[in-house]
Write a protein that holds these residues in place. Sequence first.
Motif, mmCIF file in Angstrom:
data_model
loop_
_atom_site.group_PDB
_atom_site.id
_atom_site.type_symbol
_atom_site.label_atom_id
_atom_site.label_comp_id
_atom_site.label_asym_id
_atom_site.label_seq_id
_atom_site.Cartn_x
_atom_site.Cartn_y
_atom_site.Cartn_z
ATOM 1 N N UNK A 149 70.346 -17.822 46.030
ATOM 2 C CA UNK A 149 70.487 -19.280 45.943
ATOM 3 C C UNK A 149 71.625 -19.661 45.020
ATOM 4 N N UNK A 150 71.708 -18.979 43.874
ATOM 5 C CA UNK A 150 72.787 -19.271 42.931
ATOM 6 C C UNK A 150 74.147 -19.027 43.588
ATOM 7 N N UNK A 151 74.278 -17.905 44.278
ATOM 8 C CA UNK A 151 75.554 -17.599 44.918
ATOM 9 C C UNK A 151 75.902 -18.640 45.983
ATOM 10 N N UNK A 152 74.889 -19.092 46.720
ATOM 11 C CA UNK A 152 75.130 -20.119 47.744
ATOM 12 C C UNK A 152 75.594 -21.418 47.085
ATOM 13 N N UNK A 153 74.931 -21.799 45.991
ATOM 14 C CA UNK A 153 75.302 -23.040 45.296
ATOM 15 C C UNK A 153 76.743 -22.938 44.782
ATOM 16 N N UNK A 154 77.089 -21.797 44.192
ATOM 17 C CA UNK A 154 78.435 -21.642 43.623
ATOM 18 C C UNK A 154 79.495 -21.662 44.726
ATOM 19 N N UNK A 155 79.167 -21.081 45.873
ATOM 20 C CA UNK A 155 80.096 -21.127 47.003
ATOM 21 C C UNK A 155 80.318 -22.546 47.489
ATOM 22 N N UNK A 156 79.205 -23.259 47.714
ATOM 23 C CA UNK A 156 79.315 -24.638 48.213
ATOM 24 C C UNK A 156 80.035 -25.522 47.196
ATOM 25 N N UNK A 157 79.833 -25.217 45.901
ATOM 26 C CA UNK A 157 80.477 -26.005 44.843
ATOM 27 C C UNK A 157 81.964 -25.687 44.716
ATOM 28 N N UNK A 158 82.409 -24.631 45.397
ATOM 29 C CA UNK A 158 83.828 -24.268 45.292
ATOM 30 C C UNK A 158 84.178 -23.591 43.985
ATOM 31 N N UNK A 159 83.185 -22.979 43.350
ATOM 32 C CA UNK A 159 83.433 -22.300 42.065
ATOM 33 C C UNK A 159 83.004 -20.836 42.173
ATOM 34 N N UNK A 160 83.440 -20.202 43.260
ATOM 35 C CA UNK A 160 83.024 -18.824 43.528
ATOM 36 C C UNK A 160 83.480 -17.855 42.440
ATOM 37 N N UNK A 161 84.439 -18.277 41.603
ATOM 38 C CA UNK A 161 84.865 -17.377 40.511
ATOM 39 C C UNK A 161 83.722 -17.070 39.543
ATOM 40 N N UNK A 162 82.691 -17.929 39.528
ATOM 41 C CA UNK A 162 81.561 -17.675 38.627
ATOM 42 C C UNK A 162 80.542 -16.706 39.231
ATOM 43 N N UNK A 163 80.708 -16.347 40.517
ATOM 44 C CA UNK A 163 79.716 -15.486 41.168
ATOM 45 C C UNK A 163 79.761 -14.073 40.605
ATOM 46 N N UNK A 164 80.951 -13.523 40.539
ATOM 47 C CA UNK A 164 81.046 -12.113 40.164
ATOM 48 C C UNK A 164 80.777 -11.908 38.682
ATOM 49 N N UNK A 165 81.124 -12.887 37.846
ATOM 50 C CA UNK A 165 80.857 -12.704 36.421
ATOM 51 C C UNK A 165 80.470 -14.032 35.795
ATOM 52 N N UNK A 166 79.359 -14.005 35.072
ATOM 53 C CA UNK A 166 78.939 -15.187 34.333
ATOM 54 C C UNK A 166 79.943 -15.455 33.216
#
Length: 208
Positions: free
Chosen positions: A29-46
Amino acid sequence: MASAPRLFLPNKIGRLLLLSLEEIVGHNGLNAVLNVAGVAQHISSLPPNTLDRQFAFDDLGHIHQALDRLYGVRAGRGLALRTGRAAFPHALREFGPMIGLTELPFRLLPLHMKLKAGLEGAAGILNRLTDQTVHLEESPDAYRLHLDVCPLCWERRLDQPGCHLAVGFFQEGLAWMSGGKNFLVEETECIARGDQACVLRIVRQPLD
Ligand SMILES: [Zn+2]
Protein backbone atom coordinates in the motif's frame (compact mmCIF):
# COMPACT_ATOMS: atom_id res chain seq x y z
CA MET A 1 4.56 35.22 -11.24
CA ALA A 2 7.72 33.75 -9.72
CA SER A 3 7.11 30.38 -8.13
CA ALA A 4 7.27 30.25 -4.35
CA PRO A 5 10.39 28.72 -2.77
CA ARG A 6 9.98 25.08 -1.79
CA LEU A 7 9.47 24.46 1.92
CA PHE A 8 10.76 21.49 3.86
CA LEU A 9 10.28 19.28 6.90
CA PRO A 10 13.21 17.52 8.56
CA ASN A 11 13.97 14.05 7.16
CA LYS A 12 13.13 12.63 10.59
CA ILE A 13 9.49 13.74 10.30
CA GLY A 14 9.17 12.48 6.71
CA ARG A 15 10.61 9.16 7.82
CA LEU A 16 8.26 8.71 10.78
CA LEU A 17 5.24 9.65 8.66
CA LEU A 18 6.15 7.08 5.99
CA LEU A 19 6.74 4.41 8.66
CA SER A 20 3.33 5.25 10.17
CA LEU A 21 1.64 5.11 6.78
CA GLU A 22 3.22 1.72 6.17
CA GLU A 23 1.80 0.46 9.49
CA ILE A 24 -1.69 1.40 8.28
CA VAL A 25 -1.70 0.48 4.57
CA GLY A 26 1.05 -2.17 4.52
CA HIS A 27 4.23 -2.31 2.49
CA ASN A 28 2.52 -2.69 -0.89
CA GLY A 29 0.00 0.00 0.00
CA LEU A 30 2.80 2.40 0.87
CA ASN A 31 4.53 1.75 -2.44
CA ALA A 32 1.26 2.29 -4.32
CA VAL A 33 0.64 5.58 -2.49
CA LEU A 34 4.18 6.81 -3.20
CA ASN A 35 3.84 5.91 -6.88
CA VAL A 36 0.50 7.67 -7.26
CA ALA A 37 1.91 10.66 -5.37
CA GLY A 38 4.77 10.89 -7.87
CA VAL A 39 7.40 10.51 -5.15
CA ALA A 40 8.73 7.08 -6.08
CA GLN A 41 12.21 8.16 -4.93
CA HIS A 42 11.02 7.45 -1.38
CA ILE A 43 10.15 3.81 -2.21
CA SER A 44 13.61 2.36 -2.32
CA SER A 45 14.94 4.22 0.70
CA LEU A 46 13.22 5.96 3.57
CA PRO A 47 14.50 9.44 4.45
CA PRO A 48 17.41 9.21 6.92
CA ASN A 49 16.70 9.81 10.61
CA THR A 50 18.22 13.32 10.64
CA LEU A 51 17.03 16.86 11.28
CA ASP A 52 18.18 18.13 7.85
CA ARG A 53 15.28 19.89 6.16
CA GLN A 54 15.05 17.84 2.98
CA PHE A 55 11.52 16.35 2.98
CA ALA A 56 9.46 18.68 0.77
CA PHE A 57 6.04 20.03 1.72
CA ASP A 58 4.84 19.26 -1.83
CA ASP A 59 5.84 15.59 -1.44
CA LEU A 60 3.76 15.30 1.72
CA GLY A 61 0.81 17.13 0.17
CA HIS A 62 0.89 14.76 -2.80
CA ILE A 63 1.09 11.73 -0.48
CA HIS A 64 -1.97 12.89 1.50
CA GLN A 65 -3.80 13.51 -1.77
CA ALA A 66 -2.80 10.08 -3.13
CA LEU A 67 -4.72 8.42 -0.27
CA ASP A 68 -7.93 9.97 -1.60
CA ARG A 69 -7.09 9.11 -5.20
CA LEU A 70 -6.26 5.47 -4.42
CA TYR A 71 -8.84 4.61 -1.79
CA GLY A 72 -11.59 7.21 -2.35
CA VAL A 73 -12.30 10.29 -0.26
CA ARG A 74 -14.07 8.55 2.65
CA ALA A 75 -11.67 5.64 3.06
CA GLY A 76 -8.72 7.96 2.39
CA ARG A 77 -9.86 10.17 5.25
CA GLY A 78 -9.98 7.19 7.61
CA LEU A 79 -6.52 6.03 6.56
CA ALA A 80 -5.08 9.52 7.03
CA LEU A 81 -6.62 9.78 10.53
CA ARG A 82 -5.18 6.39 11.46
CA THR A 83 -1.77 7.29 10.02
CA GLY A 84 -1.77 10.43 12.16
CA ARG A 85 -2.64 8.39 15.26
CA ALA A 86 0.09 5.87 14.44
CA ALA A 87 2.60 8.71 14.02
CA PHE A 88 2.21 10.01 17.57
CA PRO A 89 4.21 7.28 19.39
CA HIS A 90 7.04 7.70 16.84
CA ALA A 91 7.00 11.47 17.33
CA LEU A 92 6.90 11.09 21.11
CA ARG A 93 9.97 8.87 21.01
CA GLU A 94 11.87 11.22 18.68
CA PHE A 95 10.81 14.61 20.06
CA GLY A 96 9.22 14.05 23.50
CA PRO A 97 12.53 14.24 25.41
CA MET A 98 13.38 17.58 23.69
CA ILE A 99 10.39 19.26 25.29
CA GLY A 100 10.25 17.30 28.54
CA LEU A 101 7.09 15.36 27.66
CA THR A 102 8.48 12.09 28.95
CA GLU A 103 9.90 13.53 32.20
CA LEU A 104 8.32 13.03 35.60
CA PRO A 105 7.49 16.75 36.22
CA PHE A 106 5.37 16.77 33.05
CA ARG A 107 3.55 13.61 34.03
CA LEU A 108 2.67 15.10 37.42
CA LEU A 109 1.04 18.26 36.01
CA PRO A 110 -2.75 18.64 36.28
CA LEU A 111 -4.51 17.70 33.03
CA HIS A 112 -5.26 21.23 31.81
CA MET A 113 -1.62 22.25 32.26
CA LYS A 114 -0.42 19.09 30.55
CA LEU A 115 -2.57 19.80 27.51
CA LYS A 116 -1.33 23.37 27.26
CA ALA A 117 2.32 22.39 27.75
CA GLY A 118 2.01 19.54 25.24
CA LEU A 119 0.37 21.70 22.57
CA GLU A 120 2.87 24.53 23.10
CA GLY A 121 5.67 21.99 22.93
CA ALA A 122 4.37 20.60 19.63
CA ALA A 123 4.04 24.12 18.21
CA GLY A 124 7.58 24.93 19.35
CA ILE A 125 9.00 21.83 17.67
CA LEU A 126 7.22 22.64 14.39
CA ASN A 127 8.41 26.27 14.48
CA ARG A 128 12.00 25.34 15.29
CA LEU A 129 12.56 22.30 13.12
CA THR A 130 10.29 22.75 10.08
CA ASP A 131 9.49 25.55 7.62
CA GLN A 132 6.03 25.80 9.21
CA THR A 133 4.85 28.67 11.37
CA VAL A 134 2.43 27.64 14.05
CA HIS A 135 0.81 29.43 16.97
CA LEU A 136 -1.57 28.41 19.69
CA GLU A 137 -4.61 30.52 20.59
CA GLU A 138 -6.63 29.89 23.73
CA SER A 139 -10.27 30.55 24.50
CA PRO A 140 -12.24 29.43 27.57
CA ASP A 141 -13.62 26.32 25.84
CA ALA A 142 -10.98 25.39 23.28
CA TYR A 143 -7.47 25.67 21.94
CA ARG A 144 -6.91 26.69 18.36
CA LEU A 145 -3.70 25.64 16.67
CA HIS A 146 -3.03 27.86 13.65
CA LEU A 147 -0.77 26.50 10.91
CA ASP A 148 0.05 29.42 8.61
CA VAL A 149 1.60 27.12 6.03
CA CYS A 150 0.68 23.45 5.98
CA PRO A 151 2.50 20.60 4.22
CA LEU A 152 -0.51 18.28 4.47
CA CYS A 153 -2.65 20.27 2.05
CA TRP A 154 0.21 21.85 0.09
CA GLU A 155 -0.90 22.47 -3.53
CA ARG A 156 -4.31 20.86 -2.89
CA ARG A 157 -7.77 22.29 -3.59
CA LEU A 158 -10.60 20.94 -1.43
CA ASP A 159 -14.25 21.72 -0.68
CA GLN A 160 -13.86 20.66 2.96
CA PRO A 161 -10.93 20.88 5.39
CA GLY A 162 -8.70 17.93 4.53
CA CYS A 163 -5.66 17.73 6.83
CA HIS A 164 -6.94 14.57 8.51
CA LEU A 165 -3.48 13.30 9.37
CA ALA A 166 -2.96 16.26 11.72
CA VAL A 167 -6.37 15.64 13.36
CA GLY A 168 -5.48 12.00 14.05
CA PHE A 169 -2.05 12.94 15.37
CA PHE A 170 -3.45 15.39 17.94
CA GLN A 171 -6.32 13.04 18.91
CA GLU A 172 -3.74 10.43 19.83
CA GLY A 173 -1.44 12.93 21.53
CA LEU A 174 -4.26 14.24 23.72
CA ALA A 175 -5.32 10.68 24.58
CA TRP A 176 -1.75 9.91 25.63
CA MET A 177 -1.44 13.06 27.75
CA SER A 178 -4.76 12.45 29.50
CA GLY A 179 -4.30 8.75 30.19
CA GLY A 180 -6.75 7.62 27.50
CA LYS A 181 -9.48 10.26 27.26
CA ASN A 182 -11.00 11.29 23.94
CA PHE A 183 -11.06 14.92 22.86
CA LEU A 184 -12.93 16.61 20.04
CA VAL A 185 -10.33 17.70 17.48
CA GLU A 186 -11.57 19.22 14.24
CA GLU A 187 -10.02 21.18 11.43
CA THR A 188 -12.27 24.24 11.19
CA GLU A 189 -10.30 26.14 8.54
CA CYS A 190 -8.05 24.81 5.79
CA ILE A 191 -5.75 26.57 3.33
CA ALA A 192 -6.78 24.06 0.63
CA ARG A 193 -10.33 25.41 0.95
CA GLY A 194 -9.17 28.99 0.57
CA ASP A 195 -8.83 29.90 4.25
CA GLN A 196 -5.89 31.95 5.55
CA ALA A 197 -4.52 29.12 7.69
CA CYS A 198 -5.24 25.54 8.65
CA VAL A 199 -6.80 25.70 12.12
CA LEU A 200 -7.25 22.76 14.46
CA ARG A 201 -9.85 23.34 17.17
CA ILE A 202 -9.35 21.23 20.29
CA VAL A 203 -12.15 21.32 22.86
CA ARG A 204 -10.67 21.45 26.36
CA GLN A 205 -13.27 19.24 28.02
CA PRO A 206 -12.79 15.56 27.17
CA LEU A 207 -15.73 13.74 25.57
CA ASP A 208 -15.69 11.01 28.22
ZN1 LIG B 1 -5.58 22.07 5.98
